[in-house]
Design an enzyme around this catalytic site. Structure first.
Site: not given
Ligand code: AHR
Length: 482
Positions: A172, A296
């Protein structure tokens, strides 16, 4: 209304890595949830709790992303090696500002992978780390011969190099990983990846660039334009929330019917996201050399009342199972470009497979979907033509002469009669399982750990190449045909 499955036509391989997992140093996702230490009363092997490892082995998790997430861009790997008593105690700034004693580091991660039989996907630190730090971590893990870092690894008890199959360069980076603009990140990516060396030509490292946040198509376009030929994959992050308001996402268990449907609708948005990001990638990479990976994804609710807000603990109901099934179906459909996905996060955090409380563990409804979908891993995608009733969805694949069909009906009240023409080559239903429950908020708790679980389904018929069944309201069914 029926679907004719084109079983003669072989589609792309549904990569097993679409069933990947993600575990971050976050709350009890690792500490307590996976790693309890050798001296714990909870049965463990080298500190990894046996109940969790055995449950994850049963669903054959292919890859585990670690150490974050946001944590990755604060992680300095040298803090997590060497004698545990000497390891640096740091503050986990992103997740509850709790003390992190670094008891789970590189060696423990590979021990866990070894027990699970899973591949490594490590996310390196770009946000607050240096090129040299990242290069030395790769050298530490993968250099077979003599070098300063391989010597250090050996001093710490690991003679042979480990295999790092996937390596992420920043997480991110558009947000908590450095608040970079895509032009800047693309150049930084090019710089860092230059020093992510392959120490063994036979075991190449698959380099993953930070991709977009949900519908940020400008990010994908810019990174592909500047760095496309230097990357093996671009990662997409997208979370499903019931509302449109991140400060009031909604409860995991106590929700009205309209939030059931809103959550499903938001999960279905993944279809548009992968289609549009993949179309941009096609412009720069028409041969589809690089993958789009969704490292994710999953549901995100308000935390369980009374728990640390930084720990992202939430329950998991039949609604989560439905989100998992619908999302996996989308990944299957785009298997030509989407070749890995990592649900967030394996244990105790967000849309988890397993929940633990001290020595107790429960399997979530999402776990059962991953179990029921196993036959799709590394199978060939099968497409179909025709229509299905509203609120239903399906995915199909073939492997070793068997056809696997997974069906979902997310209507809360209406059952759905379904007909599939599978062709005369398939003569019998060899297995069929169903996941459903009387209520949409059904979930497993430590008091009632088996409130919802998969069961045998016996009401489908297969005759002269035609499969017929009625899919109950709010249910998921997987059938195997031979
Ligand atoms: O999964 C939780 C968080 O969500 C992670 O650390 C981040 O990459 C995303 O914003």
């Amino acid at each position: 209304m029926s679907i004719t499955l084109l079983t003669e036509k072989s589609g792309p391989t549904i990569s097993k890595y679409l069933y990947g997992q993600f575990s971050e140093h976050l709350g009890t996702g690792i500490y307590g949830g996976i790693y309890v230490g050798e001296n714990s009363d909870i049965p463990n092997v080298h500190g990894m709790r046996s109940d969790v490892v055995n449950a994850l082995k049963a669903i054959h998790i292919p890859v585990l992303r670690w150490p974050g997430g946001l944590f990755a861009d604060t992680y300095h790997w040298q803090d997590g090696i060497g004698p545990k008593a000497d390891r640096k105690k740091i503050v986990n700034m992103n997740w509850g500002k709790v003390t992190e004693d670094n008891a789970f580091g590189t060696h423990e991660y590979f021990e866990l992978l070894h027990q699970l039989g899973a591949d490594a996907y490590i996310n390196g630190n770009v946000g607050s780390g240096t090129v040299q730090e990242m290069a030395e971590w790769i050298e530490y893990m993968t250099m077979p011969g003599e070098s300063p870092m391989s010597k250090l690894r050996q001093q710490n008890g690991q003679t042979a190099p480990w295999r790092v199959k996937f390596f992420g360069i920043g997480n991110e980076s558009w947000g908590g990983g450095g608040n970079m603009r895509p032009e800047y990140y693309a150049d930084v990516y090019r710089q860092y990846r230059t020093f992510v060396h392959h120490y063994d030509a036979d075991k190449p490292l698959y380099k993953v660039a930070c991709g977009p946040n949900a519908g940020d198509y400008h990010w994908t376009d810019t990174v592909m334009k500047i760095a496309g030929k230097y990357l093996d994959a671009l990662s997409l992050h997208y979370y499903t929330i019931p509302t449109d308001d991140w400060s009031h996402k909604g409860s995991a268990t106590d929700f009205p019917e309209d939030q059931w449907y809103a959550t499903i609708k938001h999960a279905q948005h993944m279809e548009e996201l992968v289609t549009r990001h993949a179309t941009i990638m096609d412009q720069y990479d028409p041969e589809k050399r690089a993958s789009l990976i969704v490292d994710e994804w999953g549901t995100w609710y308000d935390v369980t009342p009374g728990t640390n807000p930084g720990f992202l603990q939430q329950q998991n109901t039949l609604r989560d199972a439905m989100v998992a099934a619908i999302t996996l179906n989308i990944f299957h459909k785009h298997a030509d470009r989407v070749r890995m996905a990592n649900i967030a996060q394996t244990v105790n955090v967000l849309q988890a497979m397993l929940l633990t409380d001290g020595p107790n563990m429960v399997k979530t409804p999402t776990y059962y979907v991953f179990d029921m979908y196993q036959q799709h891993m590394d199978a060939q995608q099968v497409t179909g033509i025709g229509d299905l009733p509203a609120h239903t969805d399906y995915t199909a694949s073939q492997k070793d002469g068997a056809l696997t069909l997974s069906l979902t009906n997310y209507d809360l009240t209406a059952a759905a009669p379904l007909t599939f023409n599978v062709g005369p080559g398939f003569k019998q239903i060899t297995a069929a399982t169903i996941l459903t429950a009387p209520t949409m908020d059904a979930h497993n708790s430590f008091e009632d750990p088996e409130a919802i679980q998969e069961a045998k389904f016996t009401k489908a018929t297969l005759k002269d190449g035609t499969l017929q069944l009625t899919l109950p309201a709010k249910s998921i069914i997987t059938l195997s045909l031979a």
